[in-house]
Write a protein that holds these residues in place. Structure first.
Motif, mmCIF file in Angstrom:
data_model
loop_
_atom_site.group_PDB
_atom_site.id
_atom_site.type_symbol
_atom_site.label_atom_id
_atom_site.label_comp_id
_atom_site.label_asym_id
_atom_site.label_seq_id
_atom_site.Cartn_x
_atom_site.Cartn_y
_atom_site.Cartn_z
ATOM 1 N N LEU A 43 0.831 -1.208 0.000
ATOM 2 C CA LEU A 43 0.000 0.000 0.000
ATOM 3 C C LEU A 43 0.866 1.259 0.000
ATOM 4 O O LEU A 43 0.550 2.247 -0.691
ATOM 5 C CB LEU A 43 -0.924 -0.011 1.221
ATOM 6 C CG LEU A 43 -2.039 -1.071 1.206
ATOM 7 C CD1 LEU A 43 -2.786 -1.063 2.540
ATOM 8 C CD2 LEU A 43 -3.011 -0.818 0.054
ATOM 9 N N LEU A 44 1.965 1.225 0.782
ATOM 10 C CA LEU A 44 2.869 2.379 0.816
ATOM 11 C C LEU A 44 3.511 2.613 -0.559
ATOM 12 O O LEU A 44 3.698 3.764 -0.982
ATOM 13 C CB LEU A 44 3.950 2.173 1.882
ATOM 14 C CG LEU A 44 3.508 2.351 3.335
ATOM 15 C CD1 LEU A 44 4.618 1.931 4.285
ATOM 16 C CD2 LEU A 44 3.119 3.802 3.608
ATOM 17 N N PHE A 45 3.867 1.523 -1.228
ATOM 18 C CA PHE A 45 4.469 1.656 -2.552
ATOM 19 C C PHE A 45 3.487 2.323 -3.533
ATOM 20 O O PHE A 45 3.850 3.269 -4.248
ATOM 21 C CB PHE A 45 4.904 0.290 -3.072
ATOM 22 C CG PHE A 45 5.327 0.311 -4.509
ATOM 23 C CD1 PHE A 45 6.503 0.941 -4.896
ATOM 24 C CD2 PHE A 45 4.547 -0.306 -5.489
ATOM 25 C CE1 PHE A 45 6.891 0.972 -6.237
ATOM 26 C CE2 PHE A 45 4.932 -0.285 -6.814
ATOM 27 C CZ PHE A 45 6.104 0.353 -7.195
ATOM 28 N N PHE A 46 2.253 1.852 -3.547
ATOM 29 C CA PHE A 46 1.261 2.452 -4.451
ATOM 30 C C PHE A 46 0.945 3.891 -4.046
ATOM 31 O O PHE A 46 0.728 4.762 -4.904
ATOM 32 C CB PHE A 46 -0.017 1.612 -4.468
ATOM 33 C CG PHE A 46 0.122 0.346 -5.267
ATOM 34 C CD1 PHE A 46 0.282 0.397 -6.647
ATOM 35 C CD2 PHE A 46 0.115 -0.882 -4.643
ATOM 36 C CE1 PHE A 46 0.419 -0.758 -7.400
ATOM 37 C CE2 PHE A 46 0.257 -2.057 -5.385
ATOM 38 C CZ PHE A 46 0.418 -2.000 -6.765
ATOM 39 N N ALA A 47 0.963 4.151 -2.729
ATOM 40 C CA ALA A 47 0.732 5.525 -2.264
ATOM 41 C C ALA A 47 1.866 6.447 -2.703
ATOM 42 O O ALA A 47 1.634 7.621 -3.042
ATOM 43 C CB ALA A 47 0.591 5.540 -0.746
#
Length: 356
Positions: A43-47
């Motif tokens: 999720l952090l990567f996509f964020a």
């Protein structure tokens, strides 16, 4: 203190007795944590793709996500109590510390909060000899301080130095306390299980443990052969009537001790009740081998077990049921062994009988 560092506050033998349960518990906890980490870092990567102010950590988030995903695949491959799984857990802890170092490197003007948090949190989730976690924390802290010394301003690094030393010590003690509590819980659970499954008089498996272990063996698809002995003492009621129940109990205790001396890892042994004992030999359906073992037990028991101070000897009768992979419940095999035992008792010249 040595016991707390090496064996979580208990004796070495107690620790070794529950070590497998400890490794399995570690495996389950850390597999779940890796799944959680994979979701968070994903999720952090996509964020980071969508939000500019965290985009500079995009490579870190992707690396952590990739490692977590890879580790999960290994967790589904390794055995739960294997050394490889434990090494993977320590590798993952090291990777978390390295990840926090990179985060700090990207923002060198503030103290390393993420690293400090990991010093406190990771020891709580690790159930192992605190000695190893202490080494992990010390090495990680030393690595962090050496690396950050060249990157951070002197005043910020000095703050980190004090915090890292303090929280390395705190993390070590948290690991000792958490391990001590969990290991004692494992030990208590093991003791309760042993008491529940043990016959008070002989120390062998009781009826409940016997039936459970026999059913487990019969339902194991990897084996389809074995044999069951059902044995008891001839004229046991007369022994109780003539010599008293204390002497009868002594005979039971001696028989249990003798049978235990004959048992191997390939056998399931226990007291079914009264003077009846069950012995299951796994992974062989050789009728001749069963007869030889039965003969040894009959003769050995007669020569070994005494009735008080008299010269009178006991005799045993044994019913044998051969398992060819057909029965899936202990009662089916038990009935055959019981019939064989009845026929053995009907013939005073034949101390054992194989069900046909």
């Amino acid at each position: 203190m040595r016991n707390y560092l090496f064996y979580c506050g208990i004796e070495k033998d107690e620790y070794n007795a529950v070590k497998r349960n400890v490794y399995i518990s570690n495996f389950v906890i850390w597999r779940s944590l890796h799944i959680f980490l994979a979701v968070v870092f994903g999720l952090l990567f996509f964020a980071s793709i969508l939000i500019d102010f965290i985009s500079f950590n995009r490579a870190l988030y992707f690396g952590a996500f990739f490692y977590s995903t890879l580790a999960i695949s290994f967790f589904f491959y390794f055995e739960k109590d294997s050394i490889a799984a434990q090494l993977l857990i320590y590798l993952s802890i090291s990777m978390l510390f390295i990840f926090s170092c990179f985060l700090t490197k990207n923002n060198p003007t503030v103290p390393g909060t993420t690293f400090i948090v990991l010093l406190l949190i990771t020891p709580i989730f690790m159930i192992d000899k605190p000695f190893w976690m202490t080494i992990e924390l010390v090495v990680a802290s030393t690595f962090y301080l050496i690396w950050m010394h060249k990157i951070k301003p002197e005043n910020i690094w000095a703050t980190d130095l004090v915090n890292v030393i303090i929280f390395t010590v705190v993390g070590t003690f948290l690991n000792i306390i958490a391990n001590s509590i969990r290991i004692r819980e494992f030990t208590l659970t093991r003791e309760i299980k042993i008491q529940k499954d043990t016959d008070d008089m002989t120390g062998l498996k009781n009826k409940g443990a016997l039936t459970r272990d026999i059913n487990k063996f019969l339902r194991n698809p990897s084996t389809d052969k074995g044999f069951m002995f059902m044995l008891d003492v001839d004229h046991f009621k007369a022994i109780n009537d003539n010599y008293g129940h204390d002497i009868g109990d002594s005979v039971i205790v001696q028989l249990g001790k003798y049978l235990k001396s004959k048992a191997t890892d390939e056998m399931i042994l226990g007291r079914f009740g009264g003077d009846e004992f069950i012995l299951v030999v796994k992974n062989t359906d050789d009728k001749k081998a069963a007869s030889i073992l039965a003969d040894e037990i009959v003769k050995g028991a007669s020569n070994t077990i005494t009735i008080s101070d008299t010269s009178e000897k006991i005799s045993l009768s044994i019913g044998i049921a051969i398992y060819h992979g057909e029965e899936k419940n202990y009662s089916e095999l038990f009935k055959k062994a019981d019939i064989a035992l009845y026929k053995s008792k009907a013939d005073p010249n034949k101390r054992f009988y194989v069900f046909e």
